[in-house]
Design an enzyme around this catalytic site. Structure first.
Site, short mmCIF file in Angstrom:
data_model
loop_
_atom_site.label_atom_id
_atom_site.label_comp_id
_atom_site.label_asym_id
_atom_site.label_seq_id
_atom_site.Cartn_x
_atom_site.Cartn_y
_atom_site.Cartn_z
N CYS A 81 0.83 -1.19 0.00
CA CYS A 81 0.00 0.00 0.00
C CYS A 81 0.87 1.26 0.00
O CYS A 81 1.62 1.48 -0.94
CB CYS A 81 -1.00 -0.03 1.15
N HIS A 189 -3.71 -4.82 -0.05
CA HIS A 189 -3.27 -5.34 1.25
C HIS A 189 -3.36 -6.87 1.25
O HIS A 189 -4.44 -7.43 1.47
CB HIS A 189 -4.17 -4.81 2.37
N GLU A 191 -2.38 -8.86 3.51
CA GLU A 191 -2.71 -9.34 4.85
C GLU A 191 -4.20 -9.25 5.14
O GLU A 191 -4.68 -9.83 6.13
CB GLU A 191 -1.91 -8.54 5.90
#
Length: 208
Positions: A81, A189, A191
């Site tokens: 990001c 992202h 994650e």
């Protein structure tokens, strides 16, 4: 310290990233110490928030130099990001130069003069699909169609097409993932992207 160093500079969702690495059995730790960065095997630069603030936080800790020195060793580096955007040259969001590891600039989504995109909101937020532009070890065995979670108001425009690994469409076509040599980045992202992101981060943890 060996393993994957997740840079903790007060700008990023470090806890979620460490949790993802734990789920895949990767040896990862968080640190804002340049010495730990230099001793690690891989480096992950997260980030949320504004461009200049991110660069200031890195510089105040000596991490801007540490990241560039680490990248020069040839060991794997990945930005997420804002962390990806800081790998480039500049951003319309700020005035400070980026790390300069990949030649790209960051532009703001501006749909005011685009009738076909007038209904699109900024930031670009939520799940979206990406299209691979070339093969890359980061994306090996990721389930298709690949979908990831995005939250961003600025997008990357590479100066060299060969640096674009994956693209996404949101009013304009932008680089969803970039790579030059040992330095890579994802605008999304991983994650927060469930099985798609888990597979990608496992690939990063095992990359040469």
């Amino acid at each position: 310290m060996t393993g994957i160093c997740v840079i903790d500079y007060g700008v990023g969702n470090v806890g979620s990233i460490l949790n993802m690495f734990r789920k895949i059995g990767a040896d990862a730790f968080a640190s804002g110490n340049p010495e730990d960065v230099c001793k690690s095997d891989r480096l992950l630069l997260p980030g949320v928030g504004s461009y200049d603030f991110g660069m200031v936080q890195l510089a105040e800790r000596g991490l801007d130099v540490a990241v560039k020195d680490f990248a020069a060793t040839g060991k794997p580096v990945m930005g997420i990001c804002l962390g990806m955007q800081l790998l480039g040259m500049s951003s319309e969001e700020g005035e400070l130069p980026g790390l300069g590891l990949i030649p790209f600039d960051c532009k703001r989504f501006d749909f005011a003069t685009m009738p076909d995109a007038a209904d699109l909101k900024v930031p670009h937020m939520g799940w979206d699909t990406v299209a691979l532009k070339r093969e890359d070890p980061l994306f090996v065995a990721v389930p298709e169609p690949q979908r990831y979670y995005f939250v961003h108001s600025y997008y990357v425009r590479c100066k060299c097409d060969d640096d674009v690994v994956a693209e996404c469409e949101y009013g304009v076509t932008f680089a969803a993932a970039v790579k030059r040599g040992n330095v890579s980045g994802t605008q999304f992202h991983p994650e927060k992207s469930h099985r798609f992101g888990m597979c990608l981060m496992k690939n990063f943890a095992e990359s040469a």
